[in-house]
Design an enzyme around this catalytic site. Structure first.
Site, PDB file in Angstrom:
ATOM      1  N   ASP A  66       0.841  -1.372   0.021  1.00  0.00           N
ATOM      2  CA  ASP A  66       0.125   0.091   0.093  1.00  0.00           C
ATOM      3  C   ASP A  66       0.758   1.304  -0.013  1.00  0.00           C
ATOM      4  OD1 ASP A  66      -2.689  -0.694  -0.338  1.00  0.00           O
ATOM      5  OD2 ASP A  66      -3.050  -0.627   1.811  1.00  0.00           O
ATOM      6  N   ASP A 142      -5.777  -8.887   0.906  1.00  0.00           N
ATOM      7  CA  ASP A 142      -6.816  -7.990   0.037  1.00  0.00           C
ATOM      8  C   ASP A 142      -7.729  -8.693  -0.597  1.00  0.00           C
ATOM      9  OD1 ASP A 142      -5.992  -5.346   0.618  1.00  0.00           O
ATOM     10  OD2 ASP A 142      -4.679  -5.114  -1.342  1.00  0.00           O
ATOM     11  N   ASP A 175     -13.055  -1.599   4.251  1.00  0.00           N
ATOM     12  CA  ASP A 175     -11.516  -1.317   4.398  1.00  0.00           C
ATOM     13  C   ASP A 175     -11.313  -0.934   5.721  1.00  0.00           C
ATOM     14  OD1 ASP A 175     -10.365  -2.065   1.922  1.00  0.00           O
ATOM     15  OD2 ASP A 175     -10.200  -0.062   1.308  1.00  0.00           O
TER      16      ASP A 175
END
Length: 311
Positions: A66, A142, A175
């Site tokens: 990320d 993810d 998220d």
């Protein structure tokens, strides 16, 4: 003084710890997956991780993908965090790899396949294997976030919602917001992630059986990752958008919707942690077998002595 590519990469990775991460499962979610995986690692798996991460905290390493995704030198990895299923929720959900995995740049399924092959390749440098492991730590998290397997409304990013008094979007609450509400404030992220991971581990009544049941055939990375993506995607029809976009758009999702969603979040975080551990344990076995294969001419006792010296 000339610096090697490896030392330059290690320095770069160290610097990324100073960069705020963008949100994919959120930092809290990724840290929890990584800490939970560490609970399931074998001694050989733990050593493998420590060696490849140069003893960096596993939850910090899980944020690497990320932190770098928007940097020019890592632009190629931006599309690796998701697979855009061109399905039609809530009427029909499902992933078609040839339809949904971008021909240019790839997707999360191809990324898991490629990074697994990269870390298994004996010609890959130690630094690059460490980078591949960091990518895997992140992507196996993810792929268990339902909206990372959906193209509609940009994976929910284009669906405005409320979460309490906060104006946000559907992707963001899956998220981050729901995870923070459930597991604790962002200021104590590491401690809260570790507490959550230990709770999930303690709730598993048979660790060995749970781990053995997970997909861990490194030669079937595509099949395994596609299976995980399908499992996450089914939640789009079954819960995330079960009442279509109109069922969530501009609505406050911090009460009844949250109560149902958080059960899915916890289940998917738990599966992600176990599956990550099973994958890393398998990588560690492969590395050990490769090393033993290179010890030509040594007796079994000599091989064990050398292994113990490394451990």
């Amino acid at each position: 003084m000339l610096h090697s590519k490896s030392s330059a990469l290690f320095s770069f990775i160290a610097l990324t710890s100073l960069i705020p991460s963008s949100l994919c499962w959120g930092s809290l979610g990724h840290r929890t997956v990584a800490y939970l995986a560490s609970e399931y690692l074998t001694p050989n798996g733990s050593t493998y991780v420590a060696n490849h991460l140069n003893d960096e905290d596993i939850s910090e390493a899980a944020l690497f993908a990320d932190k770098v995704r928007h940097m020019p030198m890592f632009n190629y990895s931006a599309g690796w965090h998701y697979i855009d299923a061109e399905d039609d929720p809530p009427r029909q959900c499902g992933i078609n790899i040839t339809r949904d995995c971008a021909m240019q740049g790839g997707c999360i399924v191809s990324a898991i396949v490629n990074q697994t092959a990269r870390i298994m390749n004996e010609s890959t440098s130690h630094a690059d294997r460490g980078q591949a492991l960091r990518f895997l730590l992140h992507f196996l998290g993810d792929i268990h976030q339902p909206l990372h397997t959906e193209a509609g409304e940009r994976g929910g990013n284009a669906i405005p919602v409320l979460f309490g008094n906060k104006h946000t979007n559907l992707h963001s609450i899956w998220d981050t917001d729901m995870l923070v509400k459930y597991a604790g404030a962002e200021e104590d992220e590491k401690a809260n992630a570790l507490t959550w991971a230990k709770k999930l581990y303690a709730a598993d009544q048979d660790h060995a059986r749970s781990l053995a049941a997970e997909c861990q055939d490194l030669g079937k990375a595509a099949e395994c990752s596609l299976l995980w993506a399908h499992e996450a995607n089914k939640w789009i029809c079954e819960y995330v958008l079960k009442d279509d976009v109109a069922g969530v758009e501009n609505k406050d999702l911090s009460a009844e919707y949250y109560d149902g969603a958080v059960l899915i979040v916890e289940a998917m975080i738990s599966k992600a942690g176990r599956r990550l551990a099973a994958w890393v344990n398998a990588l560690a076995v492969h590395a050990l077998e490769s090393r033993l294969g290179s010890l030509n001419g040594l007796s079994y006792i000599e091989e064990l002595i050398l292994m113990q010296q490394d451990l």
